[in-house]
Every structure is written in structure tokens, then in C-alpha cells.
Design an enzyme around this catalytic site. Sequence first.
Site, PDB file in Angstrom:
ATOM      1  N   HIS A  96     -10.530 -48.193  -2.577  1.00  0.00           N
ATOM      2  CA  HIS A  96     -11.704 -48.102  -1.710  1.00  0.00           C
ATOM      3  C   HIS A  96     -11.270 -48.013  -0.245  1.00  0.00           C
ATOM      4  O   HIS A  96     -11.969 -47.423   0.582  1.00  0.00           O
ATOM      5  CB  HIS A  96     -12.603 -49.327  -1.875  1.00  0.00           C
ATOM      6  CG  HIS A  96     -13.267 -49.423  -3.206  1.00  0.00           C
ATOM      7  ND1 HIS A  96     -12.637 -49.923  -4.317  1.00  0.00           N
ATOM      8  CD2 HIS A  96     -14.516 -49.079  -3.607  1.00  0.00           C
ATOM      9  CE1 HIS A  96     -13.468 -49.894  -5.349  1.00  0.00           C
ATOM     10  NE2 HIS A  96     -14.614 -49.383  -4.947  1.00  0.00           N
ATOM     11  N   ASP A 168     -13.951 -40.405  -9.108  1.00  0.00           N
ATOM     12  CA  ASP A 168     -14.446 -41.647  -8.520  1.00  0.00           C
ATOM     13  C   ASP A 168     -15.109 -41.263  -7.190  1.00  0.00           C
ATOM     14  O   ASP A 168     -15.057 -40.099  -6.759  1.00  0.00           O
ATOM     15  CB  ASP A 168     -13.277 -42.618  -8.316  1.00  0.00           C
ATOM     16  CG  ASP A 168     -13.721 -44.075  -8.301  1.00  0.00           C
ATOM     17  OD1 ASP A 168     -14.938 -44.341  -8.186  1.00  0.00           O
ATOM     18  OD2 ASP A 168     -12.857 -44.972  -8.405  1.00  0.00           O
TER      19      ASP A 168
END
Length: 237
Positions: A96, A168
Amino acid sequence: TQEALLANAQAYGEKQGRSLAALGVSVNFSPVVDLKLEHTSNWLDFHSMISQRAISADPAMTAAVAAAYVKGLQNQGVLATLKHFPGLGRVTSDTHHFSARLDVATDELQHSDWVPFREIARQNDVLLMVGHVILSQVDQKNPASFSKGVIQGIVRNGWQHDGVLITDDLTMRAAYSHGFCHVTVSALNAGVDLLLVSYDYEKYYEMMFCAIQAYESGSLDKDMLQRSDARLRRLWP
């Protein structure tokens, strides 16, 4: 017992599937089939936290439990998503926020981390989510989510898998730092079928602008797009 464990996993999938179907949701971005491996914790891992989300360190057990859960979802008309190929169980960096590398031989991964992905995808209509970790044995530069070497070399040609692949979230830093337009075009040209924009959802508009420009300029592989279209139509006639 393992029989009871698998029954519980299927029941849990059916419970979630009923709730999702009641809301009109047809795809669940679950289950996590990364392996639950022991390694040094990273205090900068704010969101991935795979060790807390993974099922087991045993590939066969992970595959069995995840497959039961997938069956429960499918019994309620909800598709499952296996994530995060090529596996984040050995990765300590949080994609992330940071880039990450998986410096493991592909032969070893084929017999361990990739077993749940390959075996479940072979037997079910599922999506496979590709993460933003660099698989260094195949591609030293690009994360798996937009690496043609990984997508075509391993998943499409190696496994002969023709199911739907989704990235993702492309607003995660491990992907976004490579340039949003570059990532968008590279993922589509690599053979990924769906591009996920979640956290910063307004980036959808930038993504579409990049994709349209690339299509009009001839930078998008139209043959690859046609294959993606066929896969998507098979899953959603």
C-alpha cells in the site's frame, strides 16, 4: 477435525454470499490465499498484515479451506477472488505504501505459495488478483500486476489459465509510483482483464483517459483486449 474445518469454511462462505447477494454484490475480493509464513515483522506494515489474514502455512491446507469457502460463495451466486498472486506470505513490505520484492526461485514457489492459486483456479470460476510485488526471478523492474513476463509467462502460458485476472488497487504506492498511465497500459497489454481503482476512486477518470489515449494511438494491444473481452463475456454472459 479437517472435515469440520472445511464444513465451517463453506458455511462461512455461504453466510457471506447470502449477505452480499442480498445487496446485489456478485463478486467478493476474497479469500486471501497467501501463505501464513513466519518472518520478521515490519512495524511499517500498516495495511497488508498478511500473517493476520492468511489461512495456513501449509499450501494444501490453505487450498482446501479456501476452496470450501469459495464453494460457499458460489452456492449463493457470488464469485470469489484469489489474492494476492504471486503471494505476499514471504513479503514484509506493505505494498500500500512501499515497493516490495519476492526474491524466491519460481520452482520453489510453484510447489508452495502458488499451489492454492493454481489448484483452486483450475477447478472453479474465480477471479485471480495480481499484487504489486516484483517477482525478481522473472521481472526485475515491474510488479507482477503489470508484468507481461509474469502474467503471460507464468499464469497464461505456464498454467494455461484463461480465467479473469484483476490487479490489486492501482492507487497503492507500489504500483502508482511507476506512473499511472504506464501502469494502466502495461497491465492491459500484459493480459490483465480488470483494473482495480479503490482507495482513490477518482483516479478512475485518469485511468480511462490514459486507456482511451493509448487505444487511439495504437499503444494498446488490441489482440490482448479481444482475449480479455472473451474472458469477461464467459464469466458474465
